[in-house]
Design an enzyme around this catalytic site. Structure first.
Site, PDB file in Angstrom:
ATOM      1  N   ASP A   1       0.882  -1.189   0.000  1.00  0.00           N
ATOM      2  CA  ASP A   1       0.115  -0.011  -0.119  1.00  0.00           C
ATOM      3  C   ASP A   1       0.936   1.307   0.139  1.00  0.00           C
ATOM      4  OD1 ASP A   1      -2.444   1.303   2.221  1.00  0.00           O
ATOM      5  OD2 ASP A   1      -2.431   1.362  -0.075  1.00  0.00           O
TER       6      ASP A   1
ATOM      7  N   LYS B   1       2.495   3.596  -5.786  1.00  0.00           N
ATOM      8  CA  LYS B   1       2.131   2.660  -6.745  1.00  0.00           C
ATOM      9  C   LYS B   1       3.042   1.989  -7.714  1.00  0.00           C
ATOM     10  CE  LYS B   1      -1.086   3.155  -3.958  1.00  0.00           C
ATOM     11  NZ  LYS B   1      -0.956   2.522  -2.715  1.00  0.00           N
TER      12      LYS B   1
ATOM     13  N   ASP C   1      -3.573  -3.171  -2.247  1.00  0.00           N
ATOM     14  CA  ASP C   1      -4.285  -1.903  -2.302  1.00  0.00           C
ATOM     15  C   ASP C   1      -4.238  -1.179  -3.731  1.00  0.00           C
ATOM     16  OD1 ASP C   1      -5.356   0.728  -0.434  1.00  0.00           O
ATOM     17  OD2 ASP C   1      -6.478  -0.510  -1.331  1.00  0.00           O
TER      18      ASP C   1
ATOM     19  N   GLU D   1     -11.374   4.377  -0.737  1.00  0.00           N
ATOM     20  CA  GLU D   1     -11.808   4.629   0.472  1.00  0.00           C
ATOM     21  C   GLU D   1     -12.676   5.863   0.607  1.00  0.00           C
ATOM     22  OE1 GLU D   1      -8.433   3.824  -0.377  1.00  0.00           O
ATOM     23  OE2 GLU D   1      -7.338   5.471   0.314  1.00  0.00           O
TER      24      GLU D   1
HETATM   25  C1  SAM Z   1      -1.469   5.102   1.214  1.00  0.00           C
HETATM   26  S1  SAM Z   1      -0.215   5.403   2.515  1.00  0.00           S
HETATM   27  C2  SAM Z   1      -0.314   4.184   3.445  1.00  0.00           C
HETATM   28  C3  SAM Z   1      -1.870   3.761   4.065  1.00  0.00           C
HETATM   29  C4  SAM Z   1      -1.883   2.684   5.150  1.00  0.00           C
HETATM   30  N1  SAM Z   1      -1.498   1.512   4.638  1.00  0.00           N
HETATM   31  C5  SAM Z   1      -3.243   2.582   5.741  1.00  0.00           C
HETATM   32  O1  SAM Z   1      -4.058   1.940   4.909  1.00  0.00           O
HETATM   33  O2  SAM Z   1      -3.670   2.998   6.485  1.00  0.00           O
HETATM   34  C6  SAM Z   1       1.078   5.271   1.739  1.00  0.00           C
HETATM   35  C7  SAM Z   1       2.247   5.388   2.505  1.00  0.00           C
HETATM   36  O3  SAM Z   1       3.588   4.925   2.026  1.00  0.00           O
HETATM   37  C8  SAM Z   1       4.759   5.635   2.512  1.00  0.00           C
HETATM   38  N2  SAM Z   1       5.735   5.071   1.156  1.00  0.00           N
HETATM   39  C9  SAM Z   1       5.679   5.177  -0.205  1.00  0.00           C
HETATM   40  N3  SAM Z   1       6.764   4.719  -0.998  1.00  0.00           N
HETATM   41  C10 SAM Z   1       7.377   4.083   0.240  1.00  0.00           C
HETATM   42  C11 SAM Z   1       8.500   3.381   0.244  1.00  0.00           C
HETATM   43  N4  SAM Z   1       9.016   2.933  -0.884  1.00  0.00           N
HETATM   44  N5  SAM Z   1       9.251   2.980   1.421  1.00  0.00           N
HETATM   45  C12 SAM Z   1       8.239   3.255   2.365  1.00  0.00           C
HETATM   46  N6  SAM Z   1       7.424   3.987   2.656  1.00  0.00           N
HETATM   47  C13 SAM Z   1       6.889   4.645   1.505  1.00  0.00           C
HETATM   48  C14 SAM Z   1       4.274   6.950   2.074  1.00  0.00           C
HETATM   49  O4  SAM Z   1       5.097   7.871   2.736  1.00  0.00           O
HETATM   50  C15 SAM Z   1       2.810   7.078   2.603  1.00  0.00           C
HETATM   51  O5  SAM Z   1       2.621   7.054   4.037  1.00  0.00           O
HETATM   52  O1  BIE Z   2      -1.620   7.887  -4.456  1.00  0.00           O
HETATM   53  C1  BIE Z   2      -2.411   8.123  -3.712  1.00  0.00           C
HETATM   54  C2  BIE Z   2      -2.915   9.714  -4.021  1.00  0.00           C
HETATM   55  C3  BIE Z   2      -2.706  10.240  -4.991  1.00  0.00           C
HETATM   56  C4  BIE Z   2      -3.381  11.479  -4.997  1.00  0.00           C
HETATM   57  C5  BIE Z   2      -3.804  12.171  -3.893  1.00  0.00           C
HETATM   58  C6  BIE Z   2      -3.941  11.450  -2.837  1.00  0.00           C
HETATM   59  C7  BIE Z   2      -3.627  10.141  -2.548  1.00  0.00           C
HETATM   60  C8  BIE Z   2      -3.338   7.075  -2.902  1.00  0.00           C
HETATM   61  C9  BIE Z   2      -4.680   7.187  -3.064  1.00  0.00           C
HETATM   62  C10 BIE Z   2      -5.437   6.190  -2.512  1.00  0.00           C
HETATM   63  C11 BIE Z   2      -4.727   5.055  -1.975  1.00  0.00           C
HETATM   64  O2  BIE Z   2      -5.510   4.021  -1.049  1.00  0.00           O
HETATM   65  C12 BIE Z   2      -3.395   5.112  -1.664  1.00  0.00           C
HETATM   66  O3  BIE Z   2      -2.760   4.076  -1.080  1.00  0.00           O
HETATM   67  C13 BIE Z   2      -2.685   6.125  -2.282  1.00  0.00           C
HETATM   68  N1  BIE Z   2      -1.165   6.252  -2.091  1.00  0.00           N
HETATM   69  O4  BIE Z   2      -0.754   7.568  -2.117  1.00  0.00           O
HETATM   70  O5  BIE Z   2      -0.580   5.135  -1.913  1.00  0.00           O
HETATM   71 MG    MG Z   3      -3.955   2.595  -0.437  1.00  0.00          MG
END
Ligand code: SAM
Ligand code: BIE
Ligand code: MG
Length: 214
Positions: A141, A144, A169, A199
């Site tokens: 997650d 992407k 995800d 979400e």
């Molecule tokens: C969508 S959020 C995670 C949401 C969480 N899994 C939840 O469902 O509550 C994505 C997170 O991944 C972190 N992230 C993105 N690329 C990463 C990487 N290569 N290594 C570690 N963290 C990373 C970002 O800083 C961000 O906080």
């Molecule tokens: O990339 C986005 C995103 C892109 C644009 C603005 C806000 C979030 C995002 C959207 C829904 C997700 O569940 C998720 O995991 C992500 N993410 O950042 O990893």
């Molecule tokens: Mg996600």
């Protein structure tokens, strides 16, 4: 000075959730995200699919890529068997600070090891640093464009065994086309799509569950 969204989300947890009650923490975050500010937690609808996969796999070792505020960390950790371990990677220090407090408020810190750093750097160090041989479940997650390279890295590092489950995800929105093509066409995976919604919205999204065949 201005607060950040993760800080406001933490405030909602501390105001509305009961210490030591993971379900109330999850509920407080979902309520905040529906009523106040959207945030990129996996959310309640996809979260129920995540819950059912965790319960079905009953993993001893879990790797989460992307912690953010710890919402999915709390969902997963609260469903782990005793002595099970969840390692979650987060490279944004401001998010990690908030996640540690959310995880502590939920009372699941004993099952969680939050590592501050990038997945590409830490995946190769899992065995030497944490004594993990293989992961029973991986929740992807993070950004992407990292799903595919990190999956290949986990394969190369021998972190996946016959039967390891990858749960990804956002395979539709924002989308992970190269990852989806890989796990769906590779003879080394058996994949299944769980249709849902982005979400807190009506936009289509879903989770892809892939079993590593060894
Ligand atoms: C969508 S959020 C995670 C949401 C969480 N899994 C939840 O469902 O509550 C994505 C997170 O991944 C972190 N992230 C993105 N690329 C990463 C990487 N290569 N290594 C570690 N963290 C990373 C970002 O800083 C961000 O906080
Ligand atoms: O990339 C986005 C995103 C892109 C644009 C603005 C806000 C979030 C995002 C959207 C829904 C997700 O569940 C998720 O995991 C992500 N993410 O950042 O990893
Ligand atoms: Mg996600």
């Amino acid at each position: 000075t201005q607060s950040t969204r993760p800080q406001r989300l933490l405030g909602a947890v501390q105001k509305n959730a009961t210490r030591g009650d993971p379900r109330s923490v999850v509920q407080a975050i979902d309520q905040f995200c529906r009523q106040k500010e959207w945030a990129m937690n996996v959310g309640d609808e996809k979260g129920c699919i995540l819950d059912s996969v965790v319960s079905e796999v009953n993993p001893a070792t879990v790797l989460e890529l992307g912690t953010y505020c710890g919402y999915s960390t709390v969902r997963i950790a609260s469903r782990l068997p005793p002595h099970a371990k969840l390692i979650t990677l987060e490279f944004n220090p401001d998010f990690a600070v908030v996640a540690r407090q959310v995880i502590a408020w939920a009372g699941v810190e004993d099952k969680v090891h939050l590592v501050e750093g990038a997945s590409g750097d830490w995946i190769p160090k899992m065995t030497e640093q944490f004594g993990v041989k293989t992961f029973d479940l991986v929740f992807l997650d993070h950004w992407k464009d990292r799903y595919l390279p990190d999956t290949k890295l986990m394969e190369e590092c021998g972190l996946l065994r016959k039967g390891s489950i990858l749960l990804a995800d956002n395979v539709i929105c924002p989308g992970t086309p190269d990852y989806l093509e890989y796990v769906r066409s590779s003879a080394r995976y058996e994949s299944q799509y769980f249709k849902s919604h982005l979400e807190y919205t009506k936009v289509e999204d879903g989770l892809e569950k892939s079993v590593f065949l060894g």
